[in-house]
Design a protein around this motif. Sequence first.
Motif, short mmCIF file in Angstrom:
data_model
loop_
_atom_site.label_atom_id
_atom_site.label_comp_id
_atom_site.label_asym_id
_atom_site.label_seq_id
_atom_site.Cartn_x
_atom_site.Cartn_y
_atom_site.Cartn_z
N ALA A 5 70.69 73.79 34.17
CA ALA A 5 71.24 72.26 34.32
C ALA A 5 70.46 71.29 35.12
O ALA A 5 69.83 70.41 34.75
CB ALA A 5 72.76 71.95 34.69
N LEU A 6 70.06 72.17 36.18
CA LEU A 6 68.90 71.31 37.41
C LEU A 6 67.69 71.52 36.66
O LEU A 6 66.87 70.50 36.77
CB LEU A 6 69.06 72.10 38.77
N ARG A 7 67.31 72.33 35.76
CA ARG A 7 65.96 72.57 35.32
C ARG A 7 65.88 71.52 34.49
O ARG A 7 64.75 70.81 34.22
CB ARG A 7 65.74 73.65 34.52
N ALA A 8 66.87 71.12 33.57
CA ALA A 8 66.83 70.28 32.60
C ALA A 8 66.65 68.70 32.93
O ALA A 8 65.85 67.93 32.60
CB ALA A 8 67.98 70.30 31.63
N GLU A 9 67.31 68.76 34.18
CA GLU A 9 67.31 67.38 35.01
C GLU A 9 65.82 66.95 35.56
O GLU A 9 65.39 66.00 35.38
CB GLU A 9 68.37 67.22 35.91
N ALA A 10 65.43 68.11 36.15
CA ALA A 10 64.11 68.29 36.82
C ALA A 10 62.70 67.89 35.78
O ALA A 10 61.90 67.21 36.36
CB ALA A 10 63.70 69.56 37.48
N LYS A 11 63.13 68.45 34.48
CA LYS A 11 61.87 68.24 33.44
C LYS A 11 62.01 66.70 32.80
O LYS A 11 61.20 66.43 32.25
CB LYS A 11 62.32 69.40 32.54
N ASN A 12 63.40 66.25 32.87
CA ASN A 12 63.86 65.16 32.03
C ASN A 12 62.91 63.97 32.22
O ASN A 12 62.42 63.31 31.10
CB ASN A 12 64.99 64.74 32.81
N GLY A 13 62.28 63.60 33.38
CA GLY A 13 61.29 62.42 33.37
C GLY A 13 60.00 62.61 33.00
O GLY A 13 59.01 61.64 32.83
N ILE A 14 59.53 63.83 32.94
CA ILE A 14 58.16 64.17 32.72
C ILE A 14 57.40 63.71 31.43
O ILE A 14 56.31 63.17 31.56
CB ILE A 14 57.63 65.88 32.98
N PRO A 15 58.09 63.84 30.25
CA PRO A 15 57.58 63.56 29.06
C PRO A 15 57.25 61.91 29.03
O PRO A 15 56.30 61.35 28.67
CB PRO A 15 58.50 63.81 27.92
N GLN A 16 58.32 61.07 29.58
CA GLN A 16 58.12 59.82 29.75
C GLN A 16 56.95 59.29 30.64
O GLN A 16 56.31 58.42 30.33
CB GLN A 16 59.52 59.12 30.29
N LEU A 17 56.75 59.96 31.79
CA LEU A 17 55.71 59.64 32.83
C LEU A 17 54.44 59.97 32.09
O LEU A 17 53.39 59.20 32.19
CB LEU A 17 56.12 60.41 34.09
N ARG A 18 54.45 60.93 31.19
CA ARG A 18 53.09 61.64 30.55
C ARG A 18 52.83 60.31 29.74
O ARG A 18 51.62 59.97 29.43
CB ARG A 18 53.43 62.77 30.06
N ALA A 19 53.64 59.97 28.93
CA ALA A 19 53.30 59.03 28.05
C ALA A 19 52.99 57.70 28.54
O ALA A 19 52.16 56.98 27.96
CB ALA A 19 54.80 58.91 26.99
N PHE A 20 53.56 57.37 29.76
CA PHE A 20 53.21 56.16 30.17
C PHE A 20 51.70 56.16 30.87
O PHE A 20 51.01 55.13 30.53
CB PHE A 20 54.09 55.61 31.23
N PHE A 21 51.44 57.20 31.32
CA PHE A 21 50.13 57.50 31.88
C PHE A 21 49.00 57.44 30.60
O PHE A 21 48.03 56.93 30.84
CB PHE A 21 49.85 58.74 32.68
N ALA A 22 49.45 58.21 29.62
CA ALA A 22 48.33 58.27 28.50
C ALA A 22 48.24 56.79 27.84
O ALA A 22 47.14 56.43 27.50
CB ALA A 22 49.20 59.05 27.61
N ASP A 23 49.41 56.06 27.92
CA ASP A 23 49.27 54.63 27.49
C ASP A 23 48.37 53.68 28.27
O ASP A 23 47.54 52.81 27.96
CB ASP A 23 50.67 54.01 27.15
N GLN A 24 48.59 53.88 29.70
CA GLN A 24 47.61 53.30 30.76
C GLN A 24 46.21 53.70 30.47
O GLN A 24 45.08 53.00 30.42
CB GLN A 24 47.94 53.43 32.10
N LEU A 25 45.94 55.19 30.34
CA LEU A 25 44.57 55.48 30.04
C LEU A 25 43.97 54.87 28.62
O LEU A 25 42.82 54.51 28.63
CB LEU A 25 44.55 57.01 29.83
N ARG A 26 44.86 55.03 27.74
CA ARG A 26 44.36 54.29 26.44
C ARG A 26 44.01 52.60 26.59
O ARG A 26 43.01 52.21 25.91
CB ARG A 26 45.33 54.34 25.18
N ARG A 27 44.87 52.22 27.35
CA ARG A 27 44.46 50.67 27.53
C ARG A 27 43.14 50.51 28.43
O ARG A 27 42.34 49.53 28.09
CB ARG A 27 45.48 50.04 28.65
N ALA A 28 42.84 51.38 29.19
CA ALA A 28 41.52 51.41 30.16
C ALA A 28 40.31 51.70 29.18
O ALA A 28 39.39 51.00 29.19
CB ALA A 28 41.78 52.56 31.31
#
Length: 216
Positions: A122-145
Amino acid sequence: MPKKVDHEARRQEISEALWRIAGTRGLDGASLRDVAAEAGISLGRLQHYFRTRDEMLLFALQHINRLAGDRIRARIEALTEEPTPRQVLRACLSGMLPLDDRSRVGLLVSAAYYARAVHDEALRAEAKNGIPQLRAFFADQLRRAADRGELPPERATEDEAMLLISMAEGLATYVLLDVHGPETALRLLDLYLEQLFGAERAAEGGAERAVAAGEG
């Protein structure tokens, strides 16, 4: 509604009591009785809000993740009206570093959670939860750049976004271990962004690094 707000506020206070214990001796030493004593309430009262230790641990991790997200959003909102992708990325990445006492405690507690999460589904699932969204947000900023001509197109990828996340987490870990201080972590962050964007050192980092140096 007032009862719900009070209930949530009390759960958050209990979480913060748990963090104080975890920040000094880890999560293994944080029993329900210990947390109740730290929060200044009875064990029975604590169990009114959390029936089990696992329920308390999960809520506290969710709460600390929300606070970390709030801290990063505040850094972004403090930028100019139309920040560049590089400025947004730097605000996010520097927000992942322990640059003051509060963020240091938050990361110490997160580290305690991650150590436990390896063996707790349960803790592992929560700890991993935000990483895909953060990765996608960073990738979007890189594409904008890249679209703005500020970054080579071949660097605007999710792999590069994941490298940014990993770099910030590694720098943060080494600050906690006293391998280097916050000033060095910020300097290395800026160095990587310079190499990534192929641009001159941004002046924006100087003042913040000076503040970090004063904090140790």
